[in-house]
Design a protein around this motif. Sequence first.
Motif, PDB file in Angstrom:
ATOM      1  N   PHE A   1      -2.901  11.557   1.742  1.00  0.00           N
ATOM      2  CA  PHE A   1      -3.454  12.525   0.799  1.00  0.00           C
ATOM      3  C   PHE A   1      -4.862  12.939   1.221  1.00  0.00           C
ATOM      4  N   LYS A   2      -5.169  14.194   0.981  1.00  0.00           N
ATOM      5  CA  LYS A   2      -6.448  14.745   1.437  1.00  0.00           C
ATOM      6  C   LYS A   2      -7.631  14.319   0.585  1.00  0.00           C
ATOM      7  N   GLY A   3      -7.416  14.094  -0.702  1.00  0.00           N
ATOM      8  CA  GLY A   3      -8.545  13.757  -1.565  1.00  0.00           C
ATOM      9  C   GLY A   3      -8.090  13.158  -2.865  1.00  0.00           C
ATOM     10  N   ALA A   4      -9.064  12.989  -3.785  1.00  0.00           N
ATOM     11  CA  ALA A   4      -8.775  12.344  -5.062  1.00  0.00           C
ATOM     12  C   ALA A   4      -8.033  13.255  -6.021  1.00  0.00           C
TER      13      ALA A   4
ATOM     14  N   SER B   1      -4.009  20.085  -5.978  1.00  0.00           N
ATOM     15  CA  SER B   1      -3.804  21.238  -6.847  1.00  0.00           C
ATOM     16  C   SER B   1      -2.827  20.935  -7.975  1.00  0.00           C
ATOM     17  N   ASP B   2      -1.994  19.885  -7.791  1.00  0.00           N
ATOM     18  CA  ASP B   2      -1.006  19.515  -8.801  1.00  0.00           C
ATOM     19  C   ASP B   2      -1.456  18.373  -9.693  1.00  0.00           C
ATOM     20  N   GLY B   3      -2.376  17.523  -9.213  1.00  0.00           N
ATOM     21  CA  GLY B   3      -2.810  16.381  -9.990  1.00  0.00           C
ATOM     22  C   GLY B   3      -3.309  15.253  -9.098  1.00  0.00           C
ATOM     23  N   LEU B   4      -3.170  14.015  -9.591  1.00  0.00           N
ATOM     24  CA  LEU B   4      -3.671  12.855  -8.873  1.00  0.00           C
ATOM     25  C   LEU B   4      -2.626  12.297  -7.900  1.00  0.00           C
ATOM     26  N   PRO B   5      -3.050  11.897  -6.686  1.00  0.00           N
ATOM     27  CA  PRO B   5      -2.109  11.251  -5.762  1.00  0.00           C
ATOM     28  C   PRO B   5      -1.415  10.042  -6.378  1.00  0.00           C
TER      29      PRO B   5
END
Length: 421
Positions: free
Chosen positions: A232-235, A238-242
């Motif tokens: 995953f790219k970050g916390a 665009s859809d929500g949390l990993p």
Amino acid sequence: MSADTLTLLRSGKLTGATRLDLCCGLTEFPREIFDLADSLEILNLSGNRLSDLPADLPRLKKLRILFCSENDFDHVPPVIAECAELSMIAFKSNRVGRVEALPPSLRWLILTDNRIDRLPASVGNCLPLQKLMLAGNRLENLPEEMAACTNLELVRLASNRFRSLPEWLLKLPRLAWLAFSGNPFCREESGAEAVIDWTDLQLHEKLGEGASGVIHQASLISERRPVAVKIFKGAMTSDGLPASEMAACLAAGRHPHVIPILGKIAGHPEQAQGLVMELIGSEFSSLAGPPSFESCTRDVYPPGTVIPLAAVLRIARGIASVAAALHAKGIMHGDLYAHNMLRNTAGDCLLGDFGAASFYSGLAGLENIEIRSFGCLLEELLDRCDSESVAMRGLQERCLSAEPTLRPSFSEVLRRLDALA
């Protein structure tokens, strides 16, 4: 490259340009951009240090798309409401806490990962609005006036402060893709999960990249087997949390039409989150590409795509069976799109990307919404089919009914498709 682009802009060598991308540490809006007032349609200012836009921005009279993500904005400048042709706006990952006005011509609004606690009632005037990205904010509700936005098809509300979903939202005639994980009202799952240590993985070539992460081919060293790894790219995606995506993937369990998940990654040297998946053979390829600026909410297929009727039926049955199984577990996929599916020439298919998935219980009407996304998929497949099926067209039309309560369940869809096999 953007620094070179700025030099070209200032030297007058971009006359007539319809798109301009500038990412070079800007703190002020370059006035030379107005030299393109008669031609510029797409302006990308993402990745700078801008905090405001000029009062005369409407001079860019053909401007349709404006990207201002990853800057220093603490508000969405109200001047954008005066830009008559603006249909897409992105202010993702700023410090935005205030939204005052939006252009009524808006189709696609991206305000992901900010500090917004309310939207103005005037957003209800954005009647063309189809796509609304609000994940990662501080919203507790949406304006009632938005019930007038009957063209809304995709809405992202994950990781906000909603204690319930607005009743009017579930009644919208075209809503098909909805994500809401990470809100106070949501049921969250945290059952047993397989964990794979980062040191047991060896990454190889990149297989693909999406909004939320990068997928690599890799080796699972202890088992001497090839796998795929999504980092995953970050916390916030665009859809929500990993974490929500990983929980949904693992809770979905094994299904013949879901890309198998082997476990989540632990011990990444940069604390990145990730998943380990089975590596899918090269005979499988993406069913379609993601939506374009023009198509907004509908996937893009390669020109000349023709799919045999038998393969259309196999794909439809496979995806309906997955969706039925997910909803039986109280999971809404939220992103039932062809670009999240792999298929081979025979029509064997696999569903992936649970980034927009949400757990739910006691919430009526969510399956009705996801059935509409299935109807969109079926319509796209039948439009590219080598022969017509009256029965499948009839099923597609029921799935796309403007009255959500008139749509069939996934169990019923599956029964009807099984009868056609």
